[in-house]
Design an enzyme around this catalytic site. Sequence first.
Site, PDB file in Angstrom:
ATOM      1  N   ARG A   9       1.174  -1.180  -0.118  1.00  0.00           N
ATOM      2  CA  ARG A   9      -0.341   0.073  -0.297  1.00  0.00           C
ATOM      3  C   ARG A   9       0.899   1.594  -0.123  1.00  0.00           C
ATOM      4  O   ARG A   9       0.476   2.185  -0.816  1.00  0.00           O
ATOM      5  CB  ARG A   9      -0.962  -0.190   1.338  1.00  0.00           C
ATOM      6  CG  ARG A   9      -1.847  -0.672   0.615  1.00  0.00           C
ATOM      7  CD  ARG A   9      -3.163  -1.208   2.064  1.00  0.00           C
ATOM      8  NE  ARG A   9      -4.570  -1.270   2.106  1.00  0.00           N
ATOM      9  CZ  ARG A   9      -5.347  -1.654   2.769  1.00  0.00           C
ATOM     10  NH1 ARG A   9      -4.629  -1.069   3.574  1.00  0.00           N
ATOM     11  NH2 ARG A   9      -6.966  -2.313   2.400  1.00  0.00           N
ATOM     12  N   LYS A  48     -18.769 -16.111   4.038  1.00  0.00           N
ATOM     13  CA  LYS A  48     -19.856 -16.009   4.419  1.00  0.00           C
ATOM     14  C   LYS A  48     -20.986 -15.330   2.920  1.00  0.00           C
ATOM     15  O   LYS A  48     -20.154 -14.853   2.201  1.00  0.00           O
ATOM     16  CB  LYS A  48     -20.649 -15.202   5.412  1.00  0.00           C
ATOM     17  CG  LYS A  48     -20.525 -16.018   6.642  1.00  0.00           C
ATOM     18  CD  LYS A  48     -21.226 -14.850   8.050  1.00  0.00           C
ATOM     19  CE  LYS A  48     -21.237 -15.092   8.718  1.00  0.00           C
ATOM     20  NZ  LYS A  48     -20.966 -14.424  10.556  1.00  0.00           N
ATOM     21  N   GLY A 102      -7.544  -7.323   0.087  1.00  0.00           N
ATOM     22  CA  GLY A 102      -8.346  -7.960   1.794  1.00  0.00           C
ATOM     23  C   GLY A 102      -7.857  -9.925   1.573  1.00  0.00           C
ATOM     24  O   GLY A 102      -6.244  -9.746   1.222  1.00  0.00           O
ATOM     25  N   GLY A 135     -12.834  -4.316   1.147  1.00  0.00           N
ATOM     26  CA  GLY A 135     -14.170  -3.687   1.043  1.00  0.00           C
ATOM     27  C   GLY A 135     -14.181  -2.836   0.347  1.00  0.00           C
ATOM     28  O   GLY A 135     -15.564  -2.494  -0.648  1.00  0.00           O
TER      29      GLY A 135
END
Length: 399
Positions: A37, A201, A354, A377
């Site tokens: 990053r 999920k 992520g 995200g």
Amino acid sequence: MELFNIKNLDLASKKVFIRCDFNVPMDQFGNISDDRRIRSAIATIHHCLDLNCAVILASHLGRPKGEFEEKYSLAPVARRLNQLLKRDVIVAKDVVGEDAMQKAKDLKEGEILLLENLRFEAGETKNNPELSEKLASMAEFYINDAFGVSHRAHSSVEGITHFFDDEHKAAGYLLQKEIQFFGKLIQKPVRPFAAIVGGSKVSGKLEALVNLLPRVDKILIGGGMAFTFLKQMGYDVQASLVEDDLLEDAGRIMEEAKKLGVKFYLPVDVIAADKFAEDAVSKIVTSQEIPKDWMGLDIGPATVRLYREALNDVQTILWNGPMGVYEIEKFARGSNKIAHFVADSYATTVVGGGDTADLVQRINLDEEMTFISTGGGASLELLEGKMLPGVLPLVQDED
Ligand code: AMP
């Protein structure tokens, strides 16, 4: 969608505030374990330094609770910036306190100032206008290059943009690149287009799946989310992760895929284990024969082969979410195998940030991918078709 571009700003010898995403992982000794990053922000910083700007850098790191905490200090980031830029970096002791304000005021052309962790100010995550105003008062120009946090309406991301007119704010190189990549992927991908979607999920990726369905040719499901689909198909998935309240949604997605002619793949076999642990007993079973009270923690070898076949003819691959519990070595094999197929493919390969970016880097395949997003995200929200609050104020009117 065109964003205000840093290249079009009249930046020469001006004071510039750059919102970066230096939220890098650290090991237990406080060393930066992955500086991707920071490296990703260098192009924008160089652009400003080449124009002899006075450069103010700001970022958050981790989740401090609105006050100074040594372990979340940006001091290690300053040291890494110093190495990468080969220039001194002045470090402020606070964010908008006396020290930072004075140092920002005194900052000369060609100098770099790094503010302390933005989240040491409680107002940052609340999009507090006073904080935005103080941050904005430090500079004549605002650049957002923090893709990873652009889905958050925070003071330094959204609020601050209201204090600059269209000639004084823009997206940096990284933000431009991320938005362009995902824009093209969603709007005009080269077909056939396959999305590999995994992770824990269904709930976290439901909207992204719904938005992707009309745009892709194939969807390959892995990870914990597969079991909600498998249960909906009538399989007894035993103690595997299932979201019972999403069974109907899972059914609707499969129905919709059928209607649209999208090939929807689910694991045909899994690595089942007696518990969620490193020392679990595990074995390969078909998805229909998970032993009583056991759980599926990775995709099995037949699924790996099946997914390789399915990926053979595609021109674009989007991958978001691991195929299994990749943090535990014995359940990382499925994700690692898929990572190799994706890396070896001649397709355009896009990895959502992520966990997926993390697992690809762990096995040193990051250089082999076409594009790895710096924001998990944020990229997911783009895939859901949402406009990011930090990007919206930087969109040029179309006329
Ligand atoms: P997400 O944050 O939803 O993208 O999910 C990432 C997490 O999903 C990782 O931490 C994995 O360990 C976890 N995961 C992947 N496969 C499974 C599985 N079969 N059962 C439980 N957790 C899983």
